[in-house]
Design a protein around this motif. Structure first.
Motif, PDB file in Angstrom:
ATOM      1  N   GLY A 180       0.812  -1.213   0.000  1.00  0.00           N
ATOM      2  CA  GLY A 180       0.000   0.000   0.000  1.00  0.00           C
ATOM      3  C   GLY A 180       0.842   1.257   0.000  1.00  0.00           C
ATOM      4  N   HIS A 181       1.934   1.238   0.746  1.00  0.00           N
ATOM      5  CA  HIS A 181       2.854   2.379   0.783  1.00  0.00           C
ATOM      6  C   HIS A 181       3.400   2.675  -0.608  1.00  0.00           C
ATOM      7  CE1 HIS A 181       6.241   4.818   2.530  1.00  0.00           C
ATOM      8  NE2 HIS A 181       6.823   4.392   1.419  1.00  0.00           N
ATOM      9  N   GLU A 182       3.904   1.650  -1.290  1.00  0.00           N
ATOM     10  CA  GLU A 182       4.502   1.869  -2.606  1.00  0.00           C
ATOM     11  C   GLU A 182       3.455   2.327  -3.627  1.00  0.00           C
ATOM     12  OE1 GLU A 182       7.571   2.124  -2.953  1.00  0.00           O
ATOM     13  OE2 GLU A 182       8.044   1.307  -0.988  1.00  0.00           O
ATOM     14  N   MET A 183       2.278   1.733  -3.603  1.00  0.00           N
ATOM     15  CA  MET A 183       1.238   2.149  -4.540  1.00  0.00           C
ATOM     16  C   MET A 183       0.738   3.554  -4.235  1.00  0.00           C
ATOM     17  SD  MET A 183      -0.796  -1.474  -5.015  1.00  0.00           S
ATOM     18  CE  MET A 183      -2.032  -0.770  -6.116  1.00  0.00           C
ATOM     19  N   ALA A 184       0.697   3.922  -2.961  1.00  0.00           N
ATOM     20  CA  ALA A 184       0.272   5.274  -2.595  1.00  0.00           C
ATOM     21  C   ALA A 184       1.234   6.329  -3.128  1.00  0.00           C
ATOM     22  CB  ALA A 184       0.126   5.392  -1.084  1.00  0.00           C
ATOM     23  N   HIS A 185       2.518   5.976  -3.256  1.00  0.00           N
ATOM     24  CA  HIS A 185       3.443   6.916  -3.890  1.00  0.00           C
ATOM     25  C   HIS A 185       2.980   7.250  -5.305  1.00  0.00           C
ATOM     26  CE1 HIS A 185       6.579   7.656  -1.014  1.00  0.00           C
ATOM     27  NE2 HIS A 185       6.860   6.372  -0.855  1.00  0.00           N
ATOM     28  N   GLY A 186       2.392   6.262  -5.984  1.00  0.00           N
ATOM     29  CA  GLY A 186       1.845   6.519  -7.310  1.00  0.00           C
ATOM     30  C   GLY A 186       0.670   7.482  -7.259  1.00  0.00           C
ATOM     31  N   VAL A 187      -0.224   7.285  -6.294  1.00  0.00           N
ATOM     32  CA  VAL A 187      -1.359   8.203  -6.136  1.00  0.00           C
ATOM     33  C   VAL A 187      -0.861   9.615  -5.875  1.00  0.00           C
ATOM     34  CG1 VAL A 187      -3.360   8.760  -4.703  1.00  0.00           C
ATOM     35  CG2 VAL A 187      -2.907   6.377  -5.339  1.00  0.00           C
ATOM     36  N   ILE A 188       0.117   9.752  -4.986  1.00  0.00           N
ATOM     37  CA  ILE A 188       0.678  11.076  -4.674  1.00  0.00           C
ATOM     38  C   ILE A 188       1.262  11.714  -5.934  1.00  0.00           C
ATOM     39  CG2 ILE A 188       2.479  12.278  -3.358  1.00  0.00           C
ATOM     40  CD1 ILE A 188       2.103   9.945  -1.248  1.00  0.00           C
ATOM     41  N   GLN A 189       1.987  10.925  -6.697  1.00  0.00           N
ATOM     42  CA  GLN A 189       2.594  11.414  -7.930  1.00  0.00           C
ATOM     43  C   GLN A 189       1.546  11.969  -8.884  1.00  0.00           C
ATOM     44  OE1 GLN A 189       5.345   8.680  -9.914  1.00  0.00           O
ATOM     45  NE2 GLN A 189       4.293   9.059 -11.831  1.00  0.00           N
ATOM     46  N   PHE A 190       0.469  11.209  -9.085  1.00  0.00           N
ATOM     47  CA  PHE A 190      -0.549  11.618 -10.043  1.00  0.00           C
ATOM     48  C   PHE A 190      -1.464  12.705  -9.506  1.00  0.00           C
ATOM     49  CE2 PHE A 190       0.561   7.525 -11.985  1.00  0.00           C
ATOM     50  CZ  PHE A 190       0.673   7.924 -13.307  1.00  0.00           C
ATOM     51  N   ALA A 191      -1.416  12.943  -8.219  1.00  0.00           N
ATOM     52  CA  ALA A 191      -2.200  14.025  -7.639  1.00  0.00           C
ATOM     53  C   ALA A 191      -1.431  15.343  -7.672  1.00  0.00           C
ATOM     54  CB  ALA A 191      -2.590  13.680  -6.200  1.00  0.00           C
ATOM     55  N   GLY A 192      -0.341  15.397  -8.412  1.00  0.00           N
ATOM     56  CA  GLY A 192       0.429  16.612  -8.535  1.00  0.00           C
ATOM     57  C   GLY A 192       1.791  16.517  -7.896  1.00  0.00           C
ATOM     58  N   GLY A 193       1.954  15.545  -6.993  1.00  0.00           N
ATOM     59  CA  GLY A 193       3.266  15.273  -6.422  1.00  0.00           C
ATOM     60  C   GLY A 193       3.640  16.172  -5.266  1.00  0.00           C
ATOM     61  N   LEU A 194       4.556  15.682  -4.456  1.00  0.00           N
ATOM     62  CA  LEU A 194       5.191  16.447  -3.389  1.00  0.00           C
ATOM     63  C   LEU A 194       6.693  16.296  -3.588  1.00  0.00           C
ATOM     64  CD1 LEU A 194       2.888  15.392  -0.443  1.00  0.00           C
ATOM     65  CD2 LEU A 194       3.452  17.770  -0.974  1.00  0.00           C
TER      66      LEU A 194
END
Length: 362
Positions: A180-194
């Motif tokens: 879940g942690h690794e996949m959430a990095h993808g969500v963060i990326q596609f949400a504009g990123g940090l």
């Protein structure tokens, strides 16, 4: 390091842990740690080179919002999982061995990766209305058996990859909070990123920990008080004195081992670590917003993936600030909580208290 904060490879094992192993380990362990640090930098450099060449693995601003998550008929979409066997080699993605809808393939790691990706997809689709990591049905590509005795797992901007561990320091990386942690990095990326440095990078790591923990708790049907709030429980080797990589309940207590050292995570801004290592301490200082989320969930009780998860997800979608500080993120979560529960609600009061208790004011 030649890669920018826009192009990190998001690894579950933090560099500070590998640096300790390189200093304290025997010859073989130190060689492994140095090799892993070098491999991580090489992959980061490759990703940065792709970005400079104009072929980034993803469009960072695509599919950020939940309006893309439903099919035209209004029905929730299904995942498109594609699990590969890396054959213990470095090349990605490897040989496809299980596609969406296939029966279990009999390769335990591949079946774990398939099931784990399904749990994470379900969390974002059914609870937050998001269709895959990009919000637009992106295939969930993963590789198991990446390299031989590889002590890490990562999201590289386009897919997940999981090592098997060496059986001594690490025994597996196919644990649901890690997936879940690794996949959430993808969500963060596609949400504009940090941007992956300093406080914004620590928020990137913290938000990934949050959704990794939510995926695990939801799969187990746990109430807040039943969860252990550990990230990576069970992945440490049998001889390691520790329970996990990180603890959201008690940052700094996940492990205390003669070889790995002491978990360095702080829980309060008074102990914020200023460093140039690990992109400015992104894996260390993430303990502070992690603990704020834990406190908020425990004040509310019930199921953490419901209102608390919705607040964190809504805040991520509307953040629009890739350099956000902890205080910026706290403000964003307060705005999301106000939108969902009303101004002056008990939920907003408790959220403000949680942030205050980790030293972040408004």
């Amino acid at each position: 390091m030649s890669c920018s904060g826009h192009n990190p490879v998001n690894c579950i094992i933090p560099p500070y842990m590998l640096q300790v192993l390189a200093l304290r380990g025997d010859e073989d362990t130190a060689r492994m740690a140095r090799s892993l640090l070098k491999q991580n930098e090489q992959v980061r450099d490759e990703r940065a080179e792709h970005a400079r060449a104009g072929v980034p693995p993803t469009d960072l601003l695509s599919g950020a919002f939940a309006s893309h998550a439903l099919s035209p008929s209004g029905q929730l979409c299904c995942p498109d999982r594609r699990i590969h066997d890396g054959g213990f080699k470095a090349a990605l993605p490897g040989t496809l061995i299980r596609s969406e809808g296939d029966d279990p393939c009999g390769v335990d790691d591949a079946d774990l990766a398939y099931d784990g990706a399904g749990h994470v997809f379900s969390l974002f689709a059914e609870e937050y209305g998001r269709n895959s990591l990009d919000g637009e049905g992106m295939p969930l590509v993963a590789t198991v058996h990446h390299r031989r005795a590889y002590n890490n797992a990562f999201w590289n901007g386009a897919q997940m990859a999981y090592g098997t561990g060496d059986g001594e320091l690490f025994r597996t990386f196919l644990e649901l909070s890690v997936i879940g942690h690794e996949m959430a990095h993808g969500v963060i990326q596609f949400a504009g990123g940090l941007i992956y440095e300093n406080q914004s990078g620590a928020l990137n790591e913290s938000i990934a920990d949050v959704f990794g923990s939510l995926a695990l708790q939801r799969s187990l049907g746990q109430q807040v008080h039943e969860a252990d709030w550990l990230v990576g429980r069970g992945i440490l080797g049998p001889g390691v004195n520790g329970v996990a990589l990180r603890s959201m309940k008690a940052p700094g207590t996940a492990y205390a081992d003669d070889l790995l050292g002491q978990d360095p995570q702080p829980w309060h801004m008074d102990h914020f670590v200023t460093t140039t290592d690990d992109h400015g301490g992104v894996h260390i200082n993430s303990g502070i917003p992690n603990h704020a989320f834990y406190l908020f969930c425990n004040y509310l009780g019930g199921r953490s993936w419901e209102l608390p998860g919705r607040i964190w997800y809504r805040a991520l979608q509307s953040l629009n600030n890739p350099m956000a500080s902890f205080a910026d993120w706290a403000d964003q979560t307060m705005d999301a909580a106000t939108d969902l529960t009303g101004r002056g609600s008990i939920e907003t009061v408790l959220l403000r208290r949680a942030w205050k208790l980790v030293g972040i004011g408004f």
